[in-house]
Design a protein around this motif. Structure first.
Motif, PDB file in Angstrom:
ATOM      1  N   VAL A   4      -9.205 -26.626  65.959  1.00 31.92           N
ATOM      2  CA  VAL A   4      -8.475 -25.808  66.924  1.00 31.92           C
ATOM      3  C   VAL A   4      -7.056 -26.348  66.937  1.00 31.92           C
ATOM      4  N   ALA A   5      -6.088 -25.499  66.582  1.00 33.14           N
ATOM      5  CA  ALA A   5      -4.708 -25.946  66.461  1.00 33.14           C
ATOM      6  C   ALA A   5      -3.752 -24.891  67.003  1.00 33.14           C
ATOM      7  N   THR A  12      -0.524 -22.245  60.627  1.00 29.81           N
ATOM      8  CA  THR A  12      -0.877 -20.868  60.254  1.00 29.81           C
ATOM      9  C   THR A  12      -0.924 -20.685  58.739  1.00 29.81           C
ATOM     10  N   ARG A  13      -0.349 -21.601  57.985  1.00 29.12           N
ATOM     11  CA  ARG A  13      -0.458 -21.556  56.521  1.00 29.12           C
ATOM     12  C   ARG A  13      -1.812 -22.080  56.051  1.00 29.12           C
ATOM     13  N   PHE A  24      -4.385 -21.236  68.728  1.00 28.04           N
ATOM     14  CA  PHE A  24      -4.005 -20.851  70.089  1.00 28.04           C
ATOM     15  C   PHE A  24      -2.486 -20.837  70.194  1.00 28.04           C
ATOM     16  N   SER A  25      -1.972 -20.099  71.157  1.00 32.16           N
ATOM     17  CA  SER A  25      -0.534 -20.012  71.371  1.00 32.16           C
ATOM     18  C   SER A  25       0.007 -21.368  71.818  1.00 32.16           C
ATOM     19  N   MET A  26       1.100 -21.771  71.150  1.00 33.33           N
ATOM     20  CA  MET A  26       1.695 -23.073  71.492  1.00 33.33           C
ATOM     21  C   MET A  26       2.047 -23.125  72.976  1.00 33.33           C
ATOM     22  N   PHE A  27       1.817 -24.265  73.559  1.00 35.76           N
ATOM     23  CA  PHE A  27       2.141 -24.546  74.963  1.00 35.76           C
ATOM     24  C   PHE A  27       1.325 -23.712  75.954  1.00 35.76           C
ATOM     25  N   ASP A  28       0.233 -23.108  75.488  1.00 33.14           N
ATOM     26  CA  ASP A  28      -0.615 -22.295  76.369  1.00 33.14           C
ATOM     27  C   ASP A  28      -1.984 -22.947  76.498  1.00 33.14           C
ATOM     28  N   CYS A  35     -10.173 -20.853  73.343  1.00 35.74           N
ATOM     29  CA  CYS A  35     -10.663 -21.106  71.971  1.00 35.74           C
ATOM     30  C   CYS A  35     -11.820 -22.106  71.982  1.00 35.74           C
ATOM     31  N   VAL A  36     -11.655 -23.184  72.707  1.00 29.81           N
ATOM     32  CA  VAL A  36     -12.692 -24.219  72.759  1.00 29.81           C
ATOM     33  C   VAL A  36     -13.969 -23.658  73.387  1.00 29.81           C
ATOM     34  N   LEU A  37     -13.820 -22.956  74.485  1.00 27.58           N
ATOM     35  CA  LEU A  37     -14.996 -22.390  75.149  1.00 27.58           C
ATOM     36  C   LEU A  37     -15.696 -21.344  74.277  1.00 27.58           C
ATOM     37  N   GLU A  38     -14.905 -20.569  73.540  1.00 22.58           N
ATOM     38  CA  GLU A  38     -15.511 -19.578  72.651  1.00 22.58           C
ATOM     39  C   GLU A  38     -16.358 -20.262  71.575  1.00 22.58           C
TER      40      GLU A  38
END
Length: 75
Positions: A4-5, A12-13, A24-28, A35-38
């Motif tokens: 998870v990054a 993204t590459r 996940f969206s940076m700083f969110d 993401c982790v819960l999913e």
């Protein structure tokens, strides 16, 4: 383990969201938590990402890197 990054230019590459990792969206922090819960809730997704990330990582194996470097310098 699934990765998870944050979705910055570098990650993204390497990571395809829900393919070989989660982005996940940076700083969110809420998006990170989602993401982790999913991954924790969806074992099929967890297993798919785990398998895909193992396959993806094989292209960076020591043996392959050595062979490519040898081939480059010998040819």
């Amino acid at each position: 383990l699934p990765v998870v990054a944050s979705n910055n230019d570098i990650f993204t590459r390497l990571i395809c969201h829900k393919g070989n990792g989660m982005l996940f969206s940076m700083f969110d922090e809420n998006d990170l938590a989602t993401c982790v819960l999913e991954l924790l809730d969806d074992k099929v997704l967890y297993n798919k990402i785990s398998e895909n990330s193992k396959l993806f990582s094989k292209q960076f194996s020591l043996e392959r890197m050595v062979n490519e470097h040898e081939s480059y310098y010998l040819n």
